[in-house]
Structures are given as C-alpha cells and as structure tokens.
Design an enzyme around this catalytic site. Structure first.
Site, PDB file in Angstrom:
ATOM      1  CD  GLU A  29      -1.741  -1.853   2.484  1.00  0.00           C
ATOM      2  OE1 GLU A  29      -2.681  -2.111   3.217  1.00  0.00           O
ATOM      3  OE2 GLU A  29      -0.592  -2.289   2.665  1.00  0.00           O
ATOM      4  CG  ASP A 102      -1.589  -2.709   6.175  1.00  0.00           C
ATOM      5  OD1 ASP A 102      -0.398  -3.019   6.032  1.00  0.00           O
ATOM      6  OD2 ASP A 102      -1.954  -1.560   6.476  1.00  0.00           O
ATOM      7  CG  ASP A 104      -6.368  -4.476   8.354  1.00  0.00           C
ATOM      8  OD1 ASP A 104      -6.298  -4.525   7.103  1.00  0.00           O
ATOM      9  OD2 ASP A 104      -6.158  -3.443   9.004  1.00  0.00           O
ATOM     10  CD  GLU A 106      -8.915   0.373   5.637  1.00  0.00           C
ATOM     11  OE1 GLU A 106      -9.095   1.449   5.046  1.00  0.00           O
ATOM     12  OE2 GLU A 106      -8.658   0.297   6.848  1.00  0.00           O
ATOM     13  CE1 TYR A 324      -1.185  -3.437   9.625  1.00  0.00           C
ATOM     14  CE2 TYR A 324      -2.888  -4.747  10.682  1.00  0.00           C
ATOM     15  CZ  TYR A 324      -2.513  -3.755   9.789  1.00  0.00           C
ATOM     16  OH  TYR A 324      -3.462  -3.080   9.074  1.00  0.00           O
ATOM     17  NE  ARG A 326      -4.631   1.045  10.923  1.00  0.00           N
ATOM     18  CZ  ARG A 326      -3.654   1.367  10.083  1.00  0.00           C
ATOM     19  NH1 ARG A 326      -2.992   0.410   9.462  1.00  0.00           N
ATOM     20  NH2 ARG A 326      -3.337   2.630   9.852  1.00  0.00           N
ATOM     21  CG  HIS A 371      -3.464 -14.460  13.158  1.00  0.00           C
ATOM     22  ND1 HIS A 371      -4.608 -15.133  13.510  1.00  0.00           N
ATOM     23  CD2 HIS A 371      -3.550 -14.238  11.825  1.00  0.00           C
ATOM     24  CE1 HIS A 371      -5.347 -15.336  12.428  1.00  0.00           C
ATOM     25  NE2 HIS A 371      -4.731 -14.803  11.401  1.00  0.00           N
TER      26      HIS A 371
END
Length: 754
Positions: A29, A102, A104, A106, A324, A326, A371
């Site tokens: 991204e 990413d 997740d 999104e 990560y 989030r 996770h």
C-alpha cells in the site's frame, strides 16, 4: 553464541524462495513499505505501491443498488488514475503478482480491488500477509501464499455499505431539519452519545462533603522511632464508610475524643503480595497508554506506529521495528517469547523469568483480525541503542512498546506487606485504626520500568511504604490528629484514552477505526477537545438528541455492538453480508420515513452575550467551534472581532508584555491557541509576527535557515537547513509554492554553505 542484533540475509536467500527465474511483482500500500521491501527482496522481485485504496464507492452518489441485493458500484479514485496504468504495465511484464497489503479486513479488501482493476488471472495471483516487516517474515510469507479471503472482503464491503447507507440517507434529513452540511455516522454517532451522556451526568451531579481522619503515631519500644499515619476505619463499633462523616462538626467531635484516647496495637498481619505484569499492547491499549504517558492523540499514535511498522533507516538497512499495529489479539509468537526469555536471562538473570512462559487470553470474542499483539520485531533492539536513528515521537512510542512487551514476559513482582490494626480507647468510646506498609522483595518485571517513566507499574502502589517494627499489645504515642475535608467529584469527562476504552468495552468499532472515529466527531464539530477532555458542542447535543428520539437503534450501544459481531461472523463465513445489511436496512428505512414527518425543524441561533463590539458597536454573539466557545461580532465578515472563552466561560484576554515586535515596533502580547500560549504582535492583522513559547513561558527563537548545495527533487530550488521543534530538517526554498521537506539525518556537513 552472542546474538547479532541486526543480522542480514543475503539477497540470494530471498530469491531462492522461488526455484524458477520468474520475474515477480509484489504490491504493497505505502511507498515507505515499498522502499523497505525493495531492499529485502532479490533481483527477481519488483516492488510497487498502490498508495492505499485504488477504488471506492463514488463520491457525491449513493453508489448502492438496494434492489439488487445492495450491489455496490466502485470508481477508481482520482489519485489512483495515474498509478493503475503503471501497475497494469508491471503486471504484464511479470509472471507472478504478490498482493502484500495489510494484515486485516481493509488490507484484504485493497488486495481484492487490485486484482479486480488489474484483471489478474487467478493462477498468476498470490495473496501474502506478514505480521512484521522483517526478512524472516517476508521469506516465510513468500513460501506460503494463499488466495484472497473473500469472507474478509465481504465483511469490509458490509461495513462500507452500512456506513454509506447511514451517511447518505440520514445526512439529507439533518440538512433539512437542522443545518445544511451535517452528517451522521453509524459508529461515530454512538461515540458522540457517550460524550453527551457523560456531560449530562456531570451537570446533574451534586457534590457531597465528607471527612476522613488520620492519626499520626509513633512506637515507644523501638529505639529507631519514626512516625507513621493510621486511618480511622471504625468508630463506636461501626465500620466507617466513605460518606459517614459528612460535616466538620461530626469530624470535630471525633477528633476531640481521639485526642484523649489511648492507642495500642491489636494485631499485626504479615502477607506477601504478587503483582503480575500487564499483557503486551493491542491497538486500544497502545492508544490509551500513549495518550496517558506521552500525550499523543490517537491519530498521532497510529501514524507513528505505522512508521515503526513499515521500516526505519538504521545504518545501511531499513528495519521494521514493531509488528502490525492494528490488532485486538494478545497472542505472541513462540519465537518472540523465546527471544524475550533469552534477553531477560542475560540482562536481569534467570530469577527474573517466570517458571513457565506467559500466555495472555484476549477478552474480546472477536479478536481475529490479526494474530499477534503489538511487540518489537526483536527485543534485542534496545530503544537506547537505536535512539539516534529515531525521531522523538518514534523513540517514545517504541520505548513504550518495547518495555511493555519485555515486562509481559517477566516474573511477578513480590511485596512483603504488613497491616497494623490499632485500637483507640477514649473512656466509653472506642475505634479502630489501620496502617498499611509494603516493601518490594523481588522486583521481577518492575526492573524494566525506570522511575523516570510514569506508567502504571511505577505508581504509588509500587513504591515502598514502610512501617516501624510493631508488636502486639504495644502502646503507641499520639503525635497529632489530622482531619481532612473532601468532596465527591463527578465522573471525569472522556479523554482520548478513556473514550477508546469505553468504545472497546462496549464492542463498538475495531482496531482500525478508533483513530478515525475520534478524528471524525471533532471535524464535524459535534465535540471539541479542550484541555485534553471531550466536551459536546451545542450542535452535537442537538443532533444526538434528534437521533435518540427518531433513530434509537443507530445510537444504541448494544445494537451497534451486535452489528460488529455480525460483521465478525461474515468474516468467518458464517453469515452472508447481504443478509446483515438487509436486516439493518429494513428497520432503518422505516425509522427514516417516520422521522421525515415527525422530526421538527430546529435552528441553532447564536446567543446574544449582552456585550458590544469595541470595534464597530455591534452585538457580540456567543458562538462555538471545534476549538471552544468564543464571542464574535454580529457584523462578521465585515467586522472580524473575536474573543476566545475558556472552559468556565471567562474571556481569554491577551496580556501585554515588555517585548516589542522586531518587524513593526508594536507591543507583543501573550495569546492562547489550541496548541498553547504564544507571542503575537498587537498590530495583528496588519503585522503577523509570532513566536512560540516553551513550558516556562520563554520565547523560542529559531535560528536562521542555512543554505545548502542540495536541490529540491520536485522544483529544483535550493534546499535550506532549518531547525524545527523536533530538530533539524531540509525544506525547499520555494516555500510556500513548494512544500517539499525531508530528514536531515543523512546530510553531509560539507553540503551546508556558510
């Protein structure tokens, strides 16, 4: 064998993950992540960035076909129109395309949109995820690619469609009934309700007076005497509750009896108390701790955490420093736990390790978007060792994350505690006093926290509270009675940390939404942040009340939490996203039709303050913005006279100092902005000269910029070396037309012109 803190893998190792000599494209991204991964991967990989989302629901249109099972219509975003052709060209030249967005929902959605726009064939497309940006993690991810998880994509589609339905259907009604330009959000409206309800509690609260009584005592047998304090907890055989002594008179009567009383130790209770470390951070707790300890906003915290995750230049290498950010999981990889135990054993000794490795269980049932908890990618990267490579914000946040994770894998702290129960007898009246003491016996995880770092682990509870050596039946000497007056206080207004905690406890929002929620409710002028506390605006209260009256489910905490649970079920493949949206839409549509007829038109009219404008003689009206209340002239914009008000409604009047303006010779005055006090010329707006003030109120003078030999990459103008509040940086001399800035960390002193 001594561990190398920054071990490197040769580029050939990464290239060896694929036996063939295919050309591979890897899409991420962000440009920062692109830069980091480009250094990790071999010659067989091209890394490109999508610069975030590439397509979304259309702007200015509803974009959802309700009759066709809420089918969304997507449009390529304006910023992506230049990027997509380059990605398409790269896809044609490569044999395999890895979508590394990413970790997740999104990110999964972005990967799906990329595959759709780029028309990627399934056999050529590979989805990879990694919880940390390190060579090991990337190598493992390339070994086990997978297909795009359509269930995760559907959950994100459902969230986006639900938010679009509420925003585009409800906002026009608010425009018609209250004021044009208003908007309503499914999750943000609940956050506004929490703030409004807390304000109502504060307004209805009635303070009550109460008293506590402490007696200063001294032991008489021990030669090493020192005074200590004991709290009165019982009087005349009755246990004293918090509000039992409600007046000075009652307190005075007890004090008079205590003055003539005798004091004797009734019992000594010795115990050992354990304090366990807190679990490593997840998104919500990181935002809370960063707010409380470093004063960071949620938006600032996530931006800094993103930079640590994507990679920081350390020497010749770019290293992702944290996992990560989030996440709502507390899981920790076994390798990270083993590394932490190794570090603790070397640094603090084996006795600082728990008998067994610590595991933490996530309280949230829906903790499945990521996770792992937030942790350093290597605990051997001590914050102090890499401080010179980090910005001030990066260092503060990385230190918080590093300490929290390391402490979470260490042994309990052990205290020796003593409780002394003391009888006081004054003729027929008797009472019981209690004194507590504790001494740290084994520091355990507290060794990680220095006294200078104000955290939960270094609170008053963690400090030694010593009592003298006391014995049963020992008489004590009264050194003085200390009654204290108290008043009950209303519940505190939410700050960013406590609001995020409330949202999390109520199951509202998810890790990726906390910061946007807080940002949105402020930008819409529904709440304002003053002295780091949230206050609802008059507009926010009005909109909140209208939503409660006509759309009770939209602002209901329980209903919003149930929607989040259903979205989680969609992500698990247990529900279809269209059924979740359809169930919501049926109720929402009925409420909307009813509200169109029953909701009354309400207009917010600025109140007359009763004061006259000193510049034009017009009325001064009481207005409110996201930055606070203020008085403004009714003849705006012809007259721009304005006076800010503090939280108590008092005028914030600029105070004139002795200093003169260097530009025009007028007096400099101290003014207040949302960022604090500053010096400004009294001749404003004709003269706009200003200076920042430090915490002690002293003027901060920035040195003049220095010329350099370097040229701006964007406009070819000279780069100037400037000094900002966070240190030196390079800025284009073409400012404000060109706003290019860059770090000065790698600047060669020879490039600076005298």
């Amino acid at each position: 064998k001594e561990r190398e803190p920054f071990s490197r893998f040769p580029e050939e190792d990464m290239a060896a993950s694929k036996k063939s000599k295919d050309q591979n494209l890897l899409i991420v991204e962000s440009p920062t992540k692109e830069k980091t991964l480009s250094k990790y991967l071999g010659k067989g990989f091209i890394v490109k960035s999508s610069f975030g989302h590439v397509q979304d629901l259309p702007k200015g249109k509803f974009g959802i076909d309700v009759e066709k099972d809420f089918e969304p219509t997507y449009e390529i975003l304006p910023k992506a129109k230049k990027i997509v052709p380059a990605l398409k060209k790269a896809c044609k030249e490569c044999d395999h395309v890895y979508l590394a967005t990413d970790y997740d929902r999104e990110g999964e959605s972005i990967a799906w949109h990329l595959s759709d726009i780029l028309k990627l064939p399934k056999e050529k497309t590979h989805r990879i995820t990694f919880h940390e940006i390190t060579r090991d993690a990337i190598q493992e991810a390339l070994k086990s690619p997978r297909d795009i998880d359509q269930h995760l994509v559907d959950a994100q589609v459902a969230r986006r469609v639900l938010d679009r339905i509420v925003g585009y259907k409800l906002s026009p009604l608010l425009w018609e009934k209250i004021r044009r330009g208003l908007s309503a959000g499914r999750v943000q409206s609940v956050a506004v309700r929490l703030i409004c309800e807390r304000e109502e509690e504060i307004e209805k609260f009635k303070s009550q007076e109460y008293w506590s009584i402490e007696v200063e005592l001294e032991n008489t047998k021990d030669k090493k005497r020192f005074p200590f304090f004991a709290q009165l907890v019982e009087w005349k055989g009755k246990k004293l509750e918090k509000l039992d002594i409600q007046s000075e008179g009652t307190s005075g009567d007890i004090v008079e009896r205590l003055k003539i009383a005798g004091y004797k130790v009734r019992d000594i209770l010795l115990k050992q108390k354990k304090r366990s470390p807190y679990p490593p951070f997840m998104t919500s707790t990181l935002a809370q701790d960063a707010s409380a300890r470093a004063g960071f906003s949620a938006k600032r915290t996530m931006a800094v955490a993103q930079s640590l995750y994507e990679g920081v230049q350390i020497g010749e290498d770019v290293i992702g420093l944290i996992t990560y950010m989030r996440t709502d999981s507390l899981n920790v990889a076994k390798e990270a736990q083993a590394e932490a135990r190794e570090y603790v054993a070397k640094k603090f000794g084996a006795e600082s390790l728990p008998p067994q490795t610590r595991f933490y269980k996530t309280k949230s049932k829906s903790a499945q978007e990521a996770h792992e908890a937030i942790r350093p990618t290597s605990v051997f990267r001590d914050p102090e060792a890499i401080k010179s490579y980090l910005t001030s914000d990066q260092f503060k946040l990385y230190e918080l994350i590093w300490r929290r994770f390391l402490a979470s894998q260490m042994a309990d702290a052990l205290y020796d505690t003593v409780t002394a129960e003391i009888i006081c007898q004054a003729e027929a009246d008797s009472g019981l006093l209690r004194a507590n003491g504790s001494t740290l016996k084994e520091a355990g995880f507290l060794q990680v926290y220095g006294v200078e770092l104000e955290t939960e682990e270094t609170s008053e509870e963690s400090k030694d509270k010593k009592l003298p050596i006391l014995h049963k039946e020992e008489d004590l000497k009264n050194l003085g009675i200390h009654p204290k007056q108290h008043f009950t206080e209303p519940p505190p207004r939410y700050n960013e940390a406590s609001l995020i905690k409330a949202l999390e406890q109520n199951g509202i929002g998810r890790p990726s939404t906390y910061a946007p929620i807080l940002d949105t409710i402020q930008s819409r002028n529904y709440v304002r942040l003053e002295t780091k506390r949230f206050y609802p605006t008059e507009l926010g209260r009005l909109v909140n009340q209208q939503l409660i009256d006509h759309f009770p489910e939209i602002v209901d905490k329980g209903f919003t939490a149930k929607i989040e649970e259903k979205l989680d079920q969609v992500a698990e493949g247990e529900l279809k996203w269209t059924s979740v949206v359809g169930e919501f839409y049926d109720t929402f549509e009925k409420d909307l039709e009813a509200a169109k007829g029953s909701m009354k038109k309400v207009k917010l009219v600025p109140k007359d303050s009763g004061e006259v404008c000193p510049q034009c003689g017009g009325k001064l009206l009481l207005r409110e913005s996201r930055f606070g209340k203020y008085l403004a002239c009714e003849n705006f914009p012809k007259c721009r006279h304005k006076v800010s008000l503090d939280t108590q409604g008092n005028k914030v009047v600029p105070t004139e100092g002795e200093e003169k303006c260097e530009k025009c010779g007028s007096s400099m005055v101290v003014k207040m902005s949302r960022r604090g006090k500053f010096l400004a010329c009294s001749a404003y707006p004709n003269c706009r000269n200003t200076y920042s003030l430090d915490r002690e109120g002293k003027k901060i003078v920035r040195p003049e910029p220095k010329k350099t030999k370097l040229k701006c990459e964007k406009c070819k103008s000279m780069l100037l070396l400037r000094i900002g509040k966070r240190g030196p940086f390079l800025a284009c001399s073409g400012f404000p037309k060109c706003r290019n800035i860059k770090s000065a960390k790698t600047l060669d002193p020879a490039d600076v012109l005298e």
